[in-house]
Scaffold this motif. Sequence first.
Motif, PDB file in Angstrom:
ATOM      1  N   GLU A 106      -5.488   4.293 -12.008  1.00 42.55           N
ATOM      2  CA  GLU A 106      -6.107   4.142 -10.688  1.00 42.55           C
ATOM      3  C   GLU A 106      -6.010   2.697 -10.206  1.00 42.55           C
ATOM      4  N   THR A 107      -6.060   1.753 -11.147  1.00 35.96           N
ATOM      5  CA  THR A 107      -5.979   0.333 -10.786  1.00 35.96           C
ATOM      6  C   THR A 107      -4.604  -0.024 -10.262  1.00 35.96           C
ATOM      7  N   ILE A 108      -3.545   0.371 -10.980  1.00 33.16           N
ATOM      8  CA  ILE A 108      -2.204  -0.033 -10.559  1.00 33.16           C
ATOM      9  C   ILE A 108      -1.712   0.767  -9.358  1.00 33.16           C
ATOM     10  N   LYS A 109      -2.419   1.860  -9.020  1.00 34.20           N
ATOM     11  CA  LYS A 109      -2.076   2.601  -7.797  1.00 34.20           C
ATOM     12  C   LYS A 109      -2.484   1.845  -6.544  1.00 34.20           C
ATOM     13  N   LYS A 110      -3.450   0.923  -6.687  1.00 28.06           N
ATOM     14  CA  LYS A 110      -3.959   0.215  -5.519  1.00 28.06           C
ATOM     15  C   LYS A 110      -2.874  -0.671  -4.918  1.00 28.06           C
ATOM     16  N   LYS A 111      -2.783  -0.672  -3.618  1.00 26.19           N
ATOM     17  CA  LYS A 111      -1.792  -1.492  -2.935  1.00 26.19           C
ATOM     18  C   LYS A 111      -2.120  -2.967  -3.146  1.00 26.19           C
ATOM     19  N   GLY A 112      -1.128  -3.731  -3.573  1.00 22.27           N
ATOM     20  CA  GLY A 112      -1.303  -5.162  -3.751  1.00 22.27           C
ATOM     21  C   GLY A 112      -2.148  -5.545  -4.944  1.00 22.27           C
ATOM     22  N   VAL A 113      -2.230  -4.659  -5.947  1.00 18.46           N
ATOM     23  CA  VAL A 113      -3.049  -4.961  -7.122  1.00 18.46           C
ATOM     24  C   VAL A 113      -2.554  -6.236  -7.794  1.00 18.46           C
ATOM     25  N   GLU A 114      -3.494  -7.078  -8.208  1.00 15.32           N
ATOM     26  CA  GLU A 114      -3.159  -8.295  -8.922  1.00 15.32           C
ATOM     27  C   GLU A 114      -2.891  -7.973 -10.386  1.00 15.32           C
ATOM     28  N   ASP A 115      -1.939  -8.704 -10.972  1.00  8.67           N
ATOM     29  CA  ASP A 115      -1.595  -8.480 -12.364  1.00  8.67           C
ATOM     30  C   ASP A 115      -2.813  -8.665 -13.271  1.00  8.67           C
ATOM     31  N   ALA A 116      -3.631  -9.655 -12.975  1.00  9.72           N
ATOM     32  CA  ALA A 116      -4.813  -9.918 -13.811  1.00  9.72           C
ATOM     33  C   ALA A 116      -5.763  -8.727 -13.811  1.00  9.72           C
ATOM     34  N   ASP A 117      -5.896  -8.065 -12.668  1.00 10.65           N
ATOM     35  CA  ASP A 117      -6.767  -6.900 -12.579  1.00 10.65           C
ATOM     36  C   ASP A 117      -6.203  -5.746 -13.404  1.00 10.65           C
ATOM     37  N   ALA A 118      -4.878  -5.565 -13.333  1.00  4.59           N
ATOM     38  CA  ALA A 118      -4.238  -4.514 -14.126  1.00  4.59           C
ATOM     39  C   ALA A 118      -4.428  -4.775 -15.614  1.00  4.59           C
ATOM     40  N   ILE A 119      -4.202  -6.006 -16.036  1.00  5.52           N
ATOM     41  CA  ILE A 119      -4.333  -6.348 -17.456  1.00  5.52           C
ATOM     42  C   ILE A 119      -5.769  -6.137 -17.932  1.00  5.52           C
ATOM     43  N   GLU A 120      -6.746  -6.491 -17.105  1.00  8.37           N
ATOM     44  CA  GLU A 120      -8.141  -6.342 -17.496  1.00  8.37           C
ATOM     45  C   GLU A 120      -8.513  -4.883 -17.689  1.00  8.37           C
ATOM     46  N   ASN A 121      -7.762  -3.992 -17.047  1.00  7.36           N
ATOM     47  CA  ASN A 121      -8.054  -2.561 -17.165  1.00  7.36           C
ATOM     48  C   ASN A 121      -7.215  -1.874 -18.243  1.00  7.36           C
TER      49      ASN A 121
END
Length: 508
Positions: A106-121
């Motif tokens: 769900e995190t990486i589906k978000k438009k413009g997701v930051e890499d740090a946010d993806a890694i944290e999830n």
Amino acid sequence: MKRALISVSDKTGIVDFAKALQEADFEIVSTGGTKRALEEAGVQVVGISEVTNFPEILDGRVKTLHPAIHGGLLANREKEAHREALHEHSIAPIDLVVVNLYPFKETIKKKGVEDADAIENIDIGGPAMLRAAAKNHAHVAVVTDPGDYSQVLEEARGNGLRFDTRRHLAAKAFRHTAAYDALVADYMTDEVFPETLTLTYEKKQALRYGENPHQGASFYQHPLPAVTSLAAAEQLHGKELSYNNINDSNAAFALVSEFSDTKAAVAVKHTNPCGVGIGDTLPRAFEEAYAADPVSIFGGIVAVNDRVDADTAEQLANIFLEVVIAPDYSRNALDILQKKKNIRLLKVDMGGDRNVPHALTSVSGGMLVQEDDVKGLADTDVKVATKRAPTSEEWRRLEFAWRVVKHVKSNAIVLTKGNRTIGVGAGQMNRVGAAEITIAQAQSDAEGSMLASDAFFPMKDTMEVAVKAGVTAVIQPGGSKRDQESIDVADDAGITMVFTGMRHFRHA
């Protein structure tokens, strides 16, 4: 008292499930947001720190990675040494693990997701608990899917979960963590062809059968299917899609996607186009596609690249079709088409990138993987091979023919005239045979037509057949040692021929 450890990101039904477990004499251990949700609902919960005697640290990155948890999960209760170790270290066994993982997808589906946010999830403790519980399924039940809560409760209220249930849940947990890790690996991988290819797909629907009634089948989709893809299609009407419907629809969708600069209609049978038409309006484009082969289109798949209006719908409704694919339908068009009970109507977004990084073909014991063939004339240097160059109109018609032949099984020859195909020779063992079939299908219409070949002419015989039929322009990759023989035949007949330098073999 039995002990259940609950830590879920998907909290669907978790409160009712936890309350029922408590009534069945389970002690509930939980963490973070799950613990808060359960406590707010009146469920008595033991915090993870009370079990480990160690606080959650590093913003919650470390909380369950502790011997008090994993000892309780992994202990083989049939071994005296394991039981003694639990007693010596005051570790209580854990009988049930209810965990689903951080919402990475769900995190990486978000438009413009930051890499740090993806890694944290990227979940660490969750997969570790699931794998530990699944490994020790002889003694521990592991639940990843809210859909399994009712069965787990039914058995827990009785004599406890049966071994075959625990085994089934364990396998499901390993699939859950494997799919999760595959998605993470895909997100982080830059190589097109890495040393191991970790793929994961989610079951979209069970199918009645495969290509034939004696073959079982199901349809799986990528966890993050491109918006512009058949897997993301919305079915608006009709019977359930079959294996062959889906396969043919994918072929039709891929071909119609070639035409972003004009209205286009594509009819497909057995993954090969039987009729392709273009026009200033969609009704006109479909008229051309139908006229291309009014026999083979019967029972076929039709894909169009514009909103279906009432006029087009009337034409579609006049023949038997299995599937219609379009980016949208007018209300009047739906009213017309939905009168046909069995026709499947698919709505597919055609405005974005198809985003197909890999084309996969299964073979015995393995899989062939290649980049998808998305290149066209703009990606190569087209050269005029003959004395006569194409007129501007011939250039336009040749490009049309080239777009179509790319989607025909090799050996492939396509004849076009005006705004439609007039002959398609697909999947033949030799190229001149494909040309002869195509020309026989076109009959007298071959006079003044354009011919496209997916690969070079190995000898001059294909060119001789084309000259005899009255073809006036040819497009082919070139590159044969005997190209000059075909060029000479074309020059003698006043035919123009261009070489693309790029072939489009299609074998699967």
